[in-house]
Motif scaffolding. Sequence first.
Motif, PDB file in Angstrom:
ATOM      1  N   GLU A  15       0.822  -1.199   0.000  1.00 44.60           N
ATOM      2  CA  GLU A  15       0.000   0.000   0.000  1.00 44.60           C
ATOM      3  C   GLU A  15       0.864   1.260   0.000  1.00 44.60           C
ATOM      4  O   GLU A  15       0.572   2.238  -0.715  1.00 44.60           O
ATOM      5  CB  GLU A  15      -0.923  -0.005   1.225  1.00 44.60           C
ATOM      6  CG  GLU A  15      -1.855   1.187   1.315  1.00 44.60           C
ATOM      7  CD  GLU A  15      -2.850   1.267   0.165  1.00 44.60           C
ATOM      8  OE1 GLU A  15      -3.264   2.391  -0.169  1.00 44.60           O
ATOM      9  OE2 GLU A  15      -3.178   0.214  -0.421  1.00 44.60           O
ATOM     10  N   GLU A  16       1.920   1.221   0.785  1.00 46.47           N
ATOM     11  CA  GLU A  16       2.824   2.374   0.843  1.00 46.47           C
ATOM     12  C   GLU A  16       3.544   2.571  -0.476  1.00 46.47           C
ATOM     13  O   GLU A  16       3.750   3.702  -0.931  1.00 46.47           O
ATOM     14  CB  GLU A  16       3.840   2.189   1.976  1.00 46.47           C
ATOM     15  CG  GLU A  16       3.239   2.351   3.367  1.00 46.47           C
ATOM     16  CD  GLU A  16       4.205   1.971   4.467  1.00 46.47           C
ATOM     17  OE1 GLU A  16       4.157   2.605   5.539  1.00 46.47           O
ATOM     18  OE2 GLU A  16       5.021   1.036   4.262  1.00 46.47           O
ATOM     19  N   ILE A  17       3.929   1.460  -1.118  1.00 52.16           N
ATOM     20  CA  ILE A  17       4.566   1.536  -2.429  1.00 52.16           C
ATOM     21  C   ILE A  17       3.616   2.168  -3.441  1.00 52.16           C
ATOM     22  O   ILE A  17       4.007   3.015  -4.261  1.00 52.16           O
ATOM     23  CB  ILE A  17       5.015   0.133  -2.897  1.00 52.16           C
ATOM     24  CG1 ILE A  17       6.164  -0.378  -2.012  1.00 52.16           C
ATOM     25  CG2 ILE A  17       5.456   0.164  -4.366  1.00 52.16           C
ATOM     26  CD1 ILE A  17       6.545  -1.808  -2.270  1.00 52.16           C
ATOM     27  N   LYS A  18       2.335   1.781  -3.387  1.00 49.45           N
ATOM     28  CA  LYS A  18       1.334   2.322  -4.293  1.00 49.45           C
ATOM     29  C   LYS A  18       1.156   3.823  -4.065  1.00 49.45           C
ATOM     30  O   LYS A  18       1.086   4.610  -5.024  1.00 49.45           O
ATOM     31  CB  LYS A  18       0.014   1.592  -4.083  1.00 49.45           C
ATOM     32  CG  LYS A  18      -1.096   2.066  -5.029  1.00 49.45           C
ATOM     33  CD  LYS A  18      -2.387   1.299  -4.772  1.00 49.45           C
ATOM     34  CE  LYS A  18      -3.514   1.830  -5.684  1.00 49.45           C
ATOM     35  NZ  LYS A  18      -4.792   1.116  -5.434  1.00 49.45           N
ATOM     36  N   GLN A  19       1.077   4.215  -2.773  1.00 54.56           N
ATOM     37  CA  GLN A  19       0.909   5.639  -2.449  1.00 54.56           C
ATOM     38  C   GLN A  19       2.096   6.461  -2.935  1.00 54.56           C
ATOM     39  O   GLN A  19       1.921   7.573  -3.454  1.00 54.56           O
ATOM     40  CB  GLN A  19       0.724   5.801  -0.941  1.00 54.56           C
ATOM     41  CG  GLN A  19      -0.600   5.288  -0.418  1.00 54.56           C
ATOM     42  CD  GLN A  19      -0.699   5.360   1.094  1.00 54.56           C
ATOM     43  OE1 GLN A  19       0.265   5.717   1.779  1.00 54.56           O
ATOM     44  NE2 GLN A  19      -1.860   4.993   1.632  1.00 54.56           N
ATOM     45  N   ARG A  20       3.286   5.915  -2.773  1.00 51.40           N
ATOM     46  CA  ARG A  20       4.485   6.638  -3.221  1.00 51.40           C
ATOM     47  C   ARG A  20       4.515   6.756  -4.746  1.00 51.40           C
ATOM     48  O   ARG A  20       4.982   7.757  -5.292  1.00 51.40           O
ATOM     49  CB  ARG A  20       5.743   5.954  -2.697  1.00 51.40           C
ATOM     50  CG  ARG A  20       5.905   6.087  -1.199  1.00 51.40           C
ATOM     51  CD  ARG A  20       7.333   5.928  -0.775  1.00 51.40           C
ATOM     52  NE  ARG A  20       7.475   6.208   0.642  1.00 51.40           N
ATOM     53  CZ  ARG A  20       8.639   6.307   1.266  1.00 51.40           C
ATOM     54  NH1 ARG A  20       9.758   6.156   0.584  1.00 51.40           N
ATOM     55  NH2 ARG A  20       8.695   6.570   2.554  1.00 51.40           N
ATOM     56  N   ALA A  21       4.050   5.730  -5.419  1.00 52.44           N
ATOM     57  CA  ALA A  21       4.016   5.773  -6.882  1.00 52.44           C
ATOM     58  C   ALA A  21       3.056   6.857  -7.355  1.00 52.44           C
ATOM     59  O   ALA A  21       3.344   7.600  -8.307  1.00 52.44           O
ATOM     60  CB  ALA A  21       3.608   4.414  -7.430  1.00 52.44           C
ATOM     61  N   GLU A  22       1.891   6.969  -6.677  1.00 50.64           N
ATOM     62  CA  GLU A  22       0.928   8.011  -7.029  1.00 50.64           C
ATOM     63  C   GLU A  22       1.506   9.397  -6.762  1.00 50.64           C
ATOM     64  O   GLU A  22       1.333  10.316  -7.573  1.00 50.64           O
ATOM     65  CB  GLU A  22      -0.365   7.805  -6.222  1.00 50.64           C
ATOM     66  CG  GLU A  22      -1.145   6.562  -6.639  1.00 50.64           C
ATOM     67  CD  GLU A  22      -2.344   6.312  -5.739  1.00 50.64           C
ATOM     68  OE1 GLU A  22      -2.481   7.039  -4.709  1.00 50.64           O
ATOM     69  OE2 GLU A  22      -3.137   5.398  -6.035  1.00 50.64           O
ATOM     70  N   LYS A  23       2.194   9.533  -5.616  1.00 46.53           N
ATOM     71  CA  LYS A  23       2.814  10.820  -5.300  1.00 46.53           C
ATOM     72  C   LYS A  23       3.906  11.155  -6.312  1.00 46.53           C
ATOM     73  O   LYS A  23       4.045  12.307  -6.741  1.00 46.53           O
ATOM     74  CB  LYS A  23       3.404  10.782  -3.891  1.00 46.53           C
ATOM     75  CG  LYS A  23       3.991  12.119  -3.455  1.00 46.53           C
ATOM     76  CD  LYS A  23       4.526  12.064  -2.028  1.00 46.53           C
ATOM     77  CE  LYS A  23       5.107  13.402  -1.622  1.00 46.53           C
ATOM     78  NZ  LYS A  23       5.669  13.367  -0.233  1.00 46.53           N
ATOM     79  N   GLY A  24       4.674  10.137  -6.710  1.00 43.71           N
ATOM     80  CA  GLY A  24       5.717  10.354  -7.713  1.00 43.71           C
ATOM     81  C   GLY A  24       5.145  10.843  -9.023  1.00 43.71           C
ATOM     82  O   GLY A  24       5.712  11.729  -9.676  1.00 43.71           O
ATOM     83  N   GLN A  25       3.990  10.270  -9.410  1.00 43.67           N
ATOM     84  CA  GLN A  25       3.352  10.699 -10.653  1.00 43.67           C
ATOM     85  C   GLN A  25       2.866  12.137 -10.544  1.00 43.67           C
ATOM     86  O   GLN A  25       2.970  12.921 -11.497  1.00 43.67           O
ATOM     87  CB  GLN A  25       2.183   9.769 -10.985  1.00 43.67           C
ATOM     88  CG  GLN A  25       1.569  10.022 -12.357  1.00 43.67           C
ATOM     89  CD  GLN A  25       2.591   9.886 -13.483  1.00 43.67           C
ATOM     90  OE1 GLN A  25       3.307   8.892 -13.563  1.00 43.67           O
ATOM     91  NE2 GLN A  25       2.664  10.895 -14.355  1.00 43.67           N
TER      92      GLN A  25
END
Length: 477
Positions: A15-25
């Motif tokens: 979940e944290e990886i997903k959130q970071r990916a969204e923030k990165g985008q």
Amino acid sequence: MHGQSKSKTETLSEEEIKQRAEKGQQILDSLHYFFKVRKNQVNQPEDQLAFSELMAKLCPEIATIYNYRREVLQTKFDHLGGLLKESKSIDAYKQLLKLIQSEFMLIAILLKQHPKSYTLWTHRQWMVLRSQEIDSLINSINQDDQFKLIEAIRQEYELCSKMLDRDERNFHVWNYRNWLSSISAFGKEDEFTKKKIEQNFSNFSAYHFRSKYFMKNYNQSENILERIKTEQILGLLPLPFNRLKEETELIQQAIYIQPKEHGVYLYHRWLAGVVQPYGVTKVEKVSNNSITLSFNRAVTNVENTFEIFNKENALKIINVRVEGSNAIISFEEQQVDNLKIKIHNQIYENGSLETTMSEDESSKFLIPSEIDITINNEGFTFTNTTQKEFQDATQEIYKYLDENIDFIKQVIEEEKENRFPYIQLLYLLQFKLRTQRLIDESKTSEIIKEALQHCQQLKKIQNDHQAQFLYDFWSQF
């Protein structure tokens, strides 16, 4: 490398990886918009500073963001500075002050999160320089003392102190503080670096910048001339000799407390090495148009050091070529009988900043002398005459080296399996060998013999490239 990582390593959930990916985008999308604005210079955001501040917080290490911000800030500085100069407007002064203070505050907040960001420290340097310009403007119009100066540099030293309390080896902060000291005199670097060393004898960053401070502070031409007057010949040393001894006592104390810390030995070696004298030890070759002089150590920048006479007639020097520790001097060709070579230390002779330099470009202590060469059918003989005061100074340096060698031997007695004092001893013996060559070349064999014995001891406890390198160095003699 010293317990202070640039960023912490974390183990993340899916979940944290997903959130970071969204923030990165989101960051990538923001950057795309920023570069579009930056390139086209159209449809600028209403508040350019707020826009660039948002981008700086999102991407604190992208230099283009700060370039854009500096352009905006400079425009505002020019406008408000013009108003202040023309009308001495209190309102313009307050706006300038608010703009500068808020920018310094923003950078401080970002540095707290990213203390090793090159772009942030560069931007802060720019702000300090702009603040100085505005201070100069205020000075020029402040006849009634209605405006206070910004004096940004004073607060910068305080910032450095706080950040070095958090991470004493952050070289970004040390470099920034060293830059501050180059444009101001508020820092008291002598006291500050000594305090940091006494707080932690393993703080090699403090040793490093202390040495930079000494070389910068004591090697100004006016300082050298004053030292020559007050300390005679030893005033030519990169550090005043009394100060050198005080500093050596400090580092010896550090070695006793931290005998396995590499940094303390490096600083001790710098202190001992920086006072090494250099001069001519012998004449290698003479012909009708050249002569080869051998120094006790490698040299550079000696082109203007020599004068040559043949039967009291000055010879025109055509070229001086340096090969390691040898200087090959070519002069106008003629039948030579008896040559006299005068070797000048330019500081001593003229008080000039353009001086001859040694291999490490820190020791300016060239021994001036006169060499008389007598030529006959069997070849040539020479005598090298040095002024007594330089002989005495060389003896003082030799004594200083001996005292340090004795100290390191005491450390070895307590630390028989520690490689650092053995390595230190071999370097100190190298300095002693060079100095001995200036005093009496015939006695150098004793130093070489002792060094080889210590090389064997070092190889027993340390079988690596440094032990072998030192052994190979001493074996060549």
